[in-house]
Design an enzyme around this catalytic site. Structure first.
Site, PDB file in Angstrom:
ATOM      1  N   CYS A 109     -21.789  -2.523 -17.408  1.00  0.00           N
ATOM      2  CA  CYS A 109     -21.775  -2.261 -15.961  1.00  0.00           C
ATOM      3  C   CYS A 109     -23.101  -2.682 -15.340  1.00  0.00           C
ATOM      4  O   CYS A 109     -24.170  -2.382 -15.852  1.00  0.00           O
ATOM      5  CB  CYS A 109     -21.519  -0.778 -15.697  1.00  0.00           C
ATOM      6  SG  CYS A 109     -21.621  -0.330 -13.958  1.00  0.00           S
ATOM      7  N   GLU A 147       0.815  -1.208   0.000  1.00  0.00           N
ATOM      8  CA  GLU A 147       0.000   0.000   0.000  1.00  0.00           C
ATOM      9  C   GLU A 147       0.854   1.266   0.000  1.00  0.00           C
ATOM     10  O   GLU A 147       0.506   2.260  -0.634  1.00  0.00           O
ATOM     11  CB  GLU A 147      -0.957   0.012   1.192  1.00  0.00           C
ATOM     12  CG  GLU A 147      -2.005  -1.095   1.161  1.00  0.00           C
ATOM     13  CD  GLU A 147      -2.932  -1.004  -0.041  1.00  0.00           C
ATOM     14  OE1 GLU A 147      -2.917   0.024  -0.738  1.00  0.00           O
ATOM     15  OE2 GLU A 147      -3.667  -1.976  -0.301  1.00  0.00           O
TER      16      GLU A 147
END
Length: 331
Positions: A181, A16
């Site tokens: 989508c 991260e």
DNA sequence: AACTCGGGGGG
DNA sequence: CCCCCAGAGTT
């Protein structure tokens, strides 16, 4: 991603930090290199600054590397090598902000904390048609609260991973795949055909221009180098003797020893090579760099500078502007 | 709240 | 040329 599904907080933390403001494709190789060299936070904590900065070289945002070193040693020295498992504990780590704390907290410890990264901001802004700028305080509050309201408390890690993957592969910045989508019937941006207008961001100021003239002094295959200590760009990285200007400087002036202001320096034009201009584009700066390579017979000493062999040069970190120059010179 | 901090890749 | 990126720290 290789770390997907992994629960080791060290690996999640490392990935991260590397991925802050960095594309997965760019950060991947760095992550593999770091894990290969330092499989645990204790091994990272015991490495030298130079070793770690060299591994980070070229990735940018070098304060991340400085904070990485600090936090690794803090965990090793003060926390028994164990990562904190609470949001407050994670947020107390240098280099760990709201996003990274939520990512480590949910992925490693199952904490019910929603991540808010660039993907999440884009997905939420488009789906709900939110016009608040995402980079202003009110907007950050709004999106943070909305994201936290939406998270599936029973499976926070899976939810966080899913919404970021969705933003990266379907609800992309450019050419989003709205036609396939699942949410295209209810998405405000899709219904209004205004996908490109979200998320709203406040206007950015234009970058400033700087002119860097480097004197690369060589004496018997050794180079004169210094580490940047002032806060600002490239802090902790190394460079050659630098003269910075507010505009372009004439070639003839660069060849004059007096231009550099180094006592005892003399430049024999036969032993000096001036590079072409390197244009180094950053988000907030345009840097025009030129390098004058000079072989000298009489060694000079300058306060703060060190003569290093090519072997030693290979072990220290330079900004991309300089590694690009060195690569060009090798070829 | 505004600024600063890197570098690369895609349209 | 523009955009943005699995953001955070400082002023």
């Amino acid at each position: 991603m290789p770390w997907k599904g992994i629960k080791d907080p060290y690996k999640i933390w490392l990935s991260e930090i590397i991925l802050q403001q960095t594309r997965v494709e760019q950060g991947m190789a760095y992550y593999e290199r770091f894990i290969g060299n330092f499989p645990s936070v204790d091994l990272l904590a015991n490495a030298t600054d130079e070793t770690i900065f060299k591994l980070w070289e070229g990735l940018g945002y070098y304060s991340r590397c400085r904070n990485l070193i600090h936090t690794a040693r803090h965990i090793h020295n003060n926390l028994g090598g164990v990562f904190p498992g609470t949001m407050a504990g994670l947020l107390s780590l240098k280099g760990v902000g709201d996003y990274t704390a939520a990512a480590i907290g949910s992925f490693a410890f199952g904490l019910p904390q929603a991540v808010v990264d660039g993907n999440v901001l884009r997905v939420l802004a488009r789906y709900f048609g939110i016009n608040n700028p995402v980079d202003e305080t009110a907007g950050k509050m709004l999106f943070g609260k909305l994201a936290q309201d939406l998270i599936d408390l029973n499976q926070p890690a899976k939810y966080n991973q899913a919404i970021m993957d969705f933003g990266a592969t379907v609800c992309k910045p450019m050419q989003p795949r709205c036609f396939e989508c699942h949410f295209n019937k209810t998405c405000v941006a899709n219904k209004e055909k205004k996908q490109s207008e979200y998320p709203v961001k406040s206007p950015k100021k234009q970058p400033r221009s700087r002119w860097f003239y480097y004197l690369v002094l060589e004496h018997q295959n050794n180079l004169l180098v210094i580490q940047r200590k002032d806060k600002g760009i490239w802090k902790d990285l190394h460079e050659f003797f630098l003269k910075e200007e507010l505009s372009a400087t004439d070639e003839s002036l660069i060849f004059e020893a007096g231009y550099w202001g180094i006592p005892g320096l003399s430049i024999d034009v036969g032993n000096a090579v001036l590079s072409d201009e390197f244009i180094h584009i950053l988000t907030h700066q345009r840097i025009y760099g030129r390098f004058l390579h000079v072989r000298i017979d009489q060694k000079v000493e300058i306060d703060g500078y060190t003569w290093l062999s090519s072997n030693e040069i290979d072990k220290i970190a330079f900004p991309r502007l300089i590694t690009k120059y060195l690569e060009m010179k090798e070829a």
